[in-house]
Design an enzyme around this catalytic site. Structure first.
Site, short mmCIF file in Angstrom:
data_model
loop_
_atom_site.label_atom_id
_atom_site.label_comp_id
_atom_site.label_asym_id
_atom_site.label_seq_id
_atom_site.Cartn_x
_atom_site.Cartn_y
_atom_site.Cartn_z
N GLU A 40 0.84 -1.20 0.00
CA GLU A 40 0.00 0.00 0.00
C GLU A 40 0.87 1.24 0.00
O GLU A 40 1.97 1.23 0.56
CB GLU A 40 -0.85 0.03 1.28
CG GLU A 40 -2.18 -0.68 1.18
CD GLU A 40 -3.29 0.26 0.73
OE1 GLU A 40 -3.02 1.23 -0.01
OE2 GLU A 40 -4.43 0.01 1.11
N ASP A 41 0.35 2.32 -0.56
CA ASP A 41 1.08 3.59 -0.50
C ASP A 41 1.00 4.19 0.90
O ASP A 41 2.00 4.59 1.46
CB ASP A 41 0.58 4.58 -1.56
CG ASP A 41 -0.92 4.86 -1.48
OD1 ASP A 41 -1.66 4.18 -0.74
OD2 ASP A 41 -1.37 5.79 -2.20
N ASP A 51 -3.99 5.35 6.40
CA ASP A 51 -4.47 6.58 7.01
C ASP A 51 -5.57 6.20 8.00
O ASP A 51 -5.28 5.80 9.13
CB ASP A 51 -4.96 7.49 5.88
CG ASP A 51 -5.27 8.90 6.30
OD1 ASP A 51 -5.72 9.09 7.45
OD2 ASP A 51 -5.09 9.81 5.49
N PHE A 78 -1.01 16.35 4.54
CA PHE A 78 -1.51 15.85 3.26
C PHE A 78 -0.32 15.75 2.33
O PHE A 78 0.27 16.75 1.93
CB PHE A 78 -2.60 16.74 2.65
CG PHE A 78 -3.27 16.03 1.51
CD1 PHE A 78 -4.30 15.14 1.76
CD2 PHE A 78 -2.83 16.20 0.21
CE1 PHE A 78 -4.89 14.42 0.71
CE2 PHE A 78 -3.42 15.50 -0.83
CZ PHE A 78 -4.46 14.62 -0.58
N ARG A 93 1.56 12.45 -8.76
CA ARG A 93 2.07 11.09 -8.57
C ARG A 93 3.50 10.92 -9.09
O ARG A 93 4.27 10.14 -8.58
CB ARG A 93 1.18 10.07 -9.29
CG ARG A 93 -0.15 9.84 -8.68
CD ARG A 93 -0.85 8.66 -9.38
NE ARG A 93 -2.27 8.66 -9.15
CZ ARG A 93 -2.87 8.18 -8.07
NH1 ARG A 93 -2.15 7.69 -7.10
NH2 ARG A 93 -4.18 8.21 -7.95
#
Length: 187
Positions: free
Chosen positions: A105-106, A109, A159, A172
């Site tokens: 996963e990136d 959160d 963020f 990205r």
């Protein structure tokens, strides 16, 4: 839009060199843990994990090799806050029953997407083992308890964009991890 305009409101957090060093370390740890596993299945959660997954698997030294698969899950859409509902537009996988699975996963959160997918894999495929490698862990935002097995970086409530992570499908491609300054907030 030129790259200068695109990055003028981005504050770099981790450089490309720092990221690659950390991924080499993670690759070594994962390789050691999977050294006796026959062809583990590595599942990348798209789109955000693509850059991390590519670099991570190039740093794995597993004699039997790895099988790479992809799914597409999201709880953000074009917002800066999780929508609270997991969307699964592409969840098609081959039969990977009873295999050793590593989810890549990136970012974790709220924990909703990760929990949804881990529970799905357990129910559908009864894996021999199930672990998760994440580029970023943001525990301050947890709504659902989940603890990744391998973590690139733990970050505070920022963020972040770049290195595969986006805001409204932009950023990205940035080779570094940055904080998006003055990001619009959903209201």
């Amino acid at each position: 839009m030129n790259n200068q305009l695109l990055t003028s409101n981005v504050k770099q957090i981790y450089s490309p060199q720092q990221i690659q060093q950390r991924i080499q370390e993670m690759g070594g740890q994962i390789s050691a843990d999977y050294k006796n596993v026959d062809v583990p299945v590595v599942i990348g959660v798209m789109k955000g994990a693509i850059v991390f997954l590519a670099d991570l698997v190039r740093n794995l030294k597993i004699d039997s090799g790895v099988q790479i698969e992809f799914v597409r899950l999201s709880s953000y859409g074009a917002a800066t806050e999780s929508a609270g509902k997991v969307q699964a537009p592409y969840l098609e996988l081959p039969d990977i029953s009873n295999r050793h699975i590593l989810v890549v996963e990136d970012i974790v959160d709220s924990g909703r997407t990760a929990t949804f997918f881990l529970e799905y894999l357990r129910a559908q495929y009864n894996p021999a083992s199930l672990k998760m490698a994440v580029f970023l862990d943001k525990p301050s935002r947890r709504v659902v308890e989940v603890k990744p097995d391998y973590v690139g970086y733990t970050i505070s409530d920022l963020f972040v964009i770049g290195y595969g992570l986006d805001f409204a499908e932009k950023y990205r491609e940035l080779p570094f991890l940055g904080e998006l300054m003055n990001a619009p907030v959903e209201g």
